[in-house]
Motif scaffolding. Structure first.
Motif, PDB file in Angstrom:
ATOM      1  N   UNK A 114       0.945  -1.156   0.138  1.00 31.16           N
ATOM      2  CA  UNK A 114       0.018  -0.125  -0.058  1.00 31.16           C
ATOM      3  C   UNK A 114       0.638   1.580   0.098  1.00 31.16           C
ATOM      4  N   UNK A 115       2.405   1.209   0.268  1.00 27.37           N
ATOM      5  CA  UNK A 115       2.357   2.596   1.066  1.00 27.37           C
ATOM      6  C   UNK A 115       4.101   2.718  -0.094  1.00 27.37           C
ATOM      7  N   UNK A 116       3.715   2.020  -1.082  1.00 25.49           N
ATOM      8  CA  UNK A 116       4.726   1.936  -2.374  1.00 25.49           C
ATOM      9  C   UNK A 116       5.797   3.004  -1.836  1.00 25.49           C
ATOM     10  N   UNK A 117       4.811   3.796  -2.330  1.00 25.70           N
ATOM     11  CA  UNK A 117       5.364   5.166  -3.569  1.00 25.70           C
ATOM     12  C   UNK A 117       5.993   5.990  -2.610  1.00 25.70           C
ATOM     13  N   UNK A 118       4.487   5.911  -0.793  1.00 28.97           N
ATOM     14  CA  UNK A 118       4.867   6.899   0.305  1.00 28.97           C
ATOM     15  C   UNK A 118       6.267   6.241   0.785  1.00 28.97           C
ATOM     16  N   UNK A 119       6.658   5.374   1.232  1.00 25.68           N
ATOM     17  CA  UNK A 119       7.954   4.757   1.336  1.00 25.68           C
ATOM     18  C   UNK A 119       9.073   4.385   0.119  1.00 25.68           C
ATOM     19  N   UNK A 159      -3.644  10.662   4.802  1.00 27.37           N
ATOM     20  CA  UNK A 159      -2.529  10.313   5.115  1.00 27.37           C
ATOM     21  C   UNK A 159      -1.673   9.552   4.294  1.00 27.37           C
ATOM     22  N   UNK A 160      -2.238   9.152   3.162  1.00 31.10           N
ATOM     23  CA  UNK A 160      -1.334   9.052   1.466  1.00 31.10           C
ATOM     24  C   UNK A 160      -1.395   9.644   0.702  1.00 31.10           C
ATOM     25  N   UNK A 161      -0.079   9.773   0.588  1.00 32.19           N
ATOM     26  CA  UNK A 161      -0.160  10.621  -1.375  1.00 32.19           C
ATOM     27  C   UNK A 161      -1.866  10.531  -1.706  1.00 32.19           C
ATOM     28  N   UNK A 162      -2.020  11.596  -2.325  1.00 39.35           N
ATOM     29  CA  UNK A 162      -3.271  11.570  -3.298  1.00 39.35           C
ATOM     30  C   UNK A 162      -2.798  10.620  -4.480  1.00 39.35           C
ATOM     31  N   UNK A 163      -4.089   9.722  -4.753  1.00 36.46           N
ATOM     32  CA  UNK A 163      -3.860   9.226  -6.010  1.00 36.46           C
ATOM     33  C   UNK A 163      -3.584   8.875  -7.038  1.00 36.46           C
ATOM     34  N   UNK A 164      -3.637  10.454  -7.826  1.00 38.53           N
ATOM     35  CA  UNK A 164      -3.221  11.106  -8.696  1.00 38.53           C
ATOM     36  C   UNK A 164      -1.770  10.863  -8.529  1.00 38.53           C
ATOM     37  N   UNK A 165      -0.732  11.686  -7.810  1.00 41.43           N
ATOM     38  CA  UNK A 165       0.303  11.287  -7.602  1.00 41.43           C
ATOM     39  C   UNK A 165       0.807   9.492  -7.724  1.00 41.43           C
ATOM     40  N   UNK A 166       0.189   8.525  -7.676  1.00 41.74           N
ATOM     41  CA  UNK A 166       0.439   7.077  -7.873  1.00 41.74           C
ATOM     42  C   UNK A 166       0.360   7.109  -9.212  1.00 41.74           C
ATOM     43  N   UNK A 167      -0.465   7.481  -9.059  1.00 38.06           N
ATOM     44  CA  UNK A 167      -0.830   7.133 -10.784  1.00 38.06           C
ATOM     45  C   UNK A 167       0.431   7.824 -12.355  1.00 38.06           C
ATOM     46  N   UNK A 168       0.936   8.779 -11.375  1.00 35.57           N
ATOM     47  CA  UNK A 168       1.771   9.494 -12.253  1.00 35.57           C
ATOM     48  C   UNK A 168       3.121   8.380 -12.442  1.00 35.57           C
ATOM     49  N   UNK A 169       3.454   8.370 -11.085  1.00 40.38           N
ATOM     50  CA  UNK A 169       4.378   7.043 -10.926  1.00 40.38           C
ATOM     51  C   UNK A 169       3.985   5.420 -11.761  1.00 40.38           C
TER      52      UNK A 169
END
Ligand SMILES: CC(C)(COP(=O)(O)OP(=O)(O)OC[C@H]1O[C@@H](n2cnc3c(N)ncnc32)[C@H](O)[C@@H]1O)[C@@H](O)C(=O)NCCC(=O)NCCS
Ligand SMILES: Nc1ncnc2c1ncn2[C@@H]1O[C@H](COP(=O)(O)OP(=O)(O)OP(=O)(O)O)[C@@H](O)[C@H]1O
Length: 196
Positions: A114-119, A159-169
């Motif tokens: 779940x926290x692949x990008x945050x971590x 508490x997590x990064x916005x999903x739109x940011x995750x889509x970019x990666x």
């Protein structure tokens, strides 16, 4: 090859992960590993109790997940304290499971993180598959699955990064706003495209 499966809370990672499991891919699930490393008797659980107080354990010695969740999702400093304490243990157990699976001859495996990008764990994986939903749908599904108020569910989402940011990666995105069947079709197209 390692596929990193991620998204945001209640976006549908477990739903997609179950489809991948049914297709025979081995899954390393960070949420399950996070439960394993705080079983009664572990030094991690003792440290959590020491840091957050006796209210975060049940009488039988197991972690009171609701109580700890209420403390950390609303409070970034406490969340960081918990992450600093648990994440190294989670990471090393995930890598142990990965090595075991490759040694047993597996060629492709899924890491559900779940926290692949945050971590910043992008380097753990070869390809990133993000499961996305609109924030309205996410809020609705989270409130209903965990019986949370709108306020509680929002604080977990924030508490997590916005999903739109995750889509970019992402190397590929599954848009899980429609039916489960529609998401399965998207997954199947991606697996063909990736030739796995
Ligand atoms: C706080 C805890 C006890 C709450 O337990 P609960 O059973 O209510 O939730 P569960 O573990 O099933 O997690 C549900 C979802 O919450 C989100 N989440 C969990 N921990 C965190 C965190 N530290 N920061 C942001 N989101 C988180 C994830 O999207 C996860 O999929 C638990 O989530 C936990 O131990 N978190 C710390 C470990 C962690 O970071 N886990 C995430 C996977 S690495
Ligand atoms: N396409 C869909 N249609 C309807 N309900 C869905 C769909 N996808 C998932 N759900 C439901 O939404 C909720 C959240 O999905 P799921 O548990 O797969 O998310 P998750 O990303 O794994 O969540 P978490 O980060 O909290 O572990 C669940 O109750 C699930 O049954």
């Amino acid at each position: 090859m390692i596929i990193g499966l991620t998204g945001s809370i209640a976006s549908g990672k477990s739903t997609i992960s179950a489809m991948l499991k049914e297709k025979g891919y081995p899954i390393i699930d960070a949420d399950l590993v996070a439960r394993l490393v705080v079983e009664p008797g572990t030094s991690n659980l003792r440290e959590i109790e020491h840091t957050f107080g006796h209210a975060v354990t049940h009488e039988d010695g197991t972690l009171n997940r609701d109580a700890l969740g209420k403390l950390i999702f609303d409070d970034p400093a406490k969340r960081k304290q918990l992450n600093d304490l648990m994440h190294p243990a989670i990471r090393s157990e995930m890598l142990r499971q990965r090595d075991e699976l490759f040694e047993s001859g597996q060629k492709t495996l899924i890491m559900d993180i779940p926290l692949l990008f945050e971590s910043r764990l992008q380097h753990f994986v070869d390809k990133i598959l993000v499961v996305s939903v609109t924030e309205e749908m996410q809020l609705q599904r989270l409130m209903s699955r965990n019986s949370l108020s709108e306020e509680e569910a929002s604080s977990r989402i924030q508490s997590q990064l916005p999903i739109s940011e995750k889509e970019k990666g992402a190397d590929a995105v599954i848009y899980n706003n429609g039916s489960i069947e529609q998401s399965k079709e998207q997954l199947e197209r991606i697996l063909v495209e990736w030739d796995i």
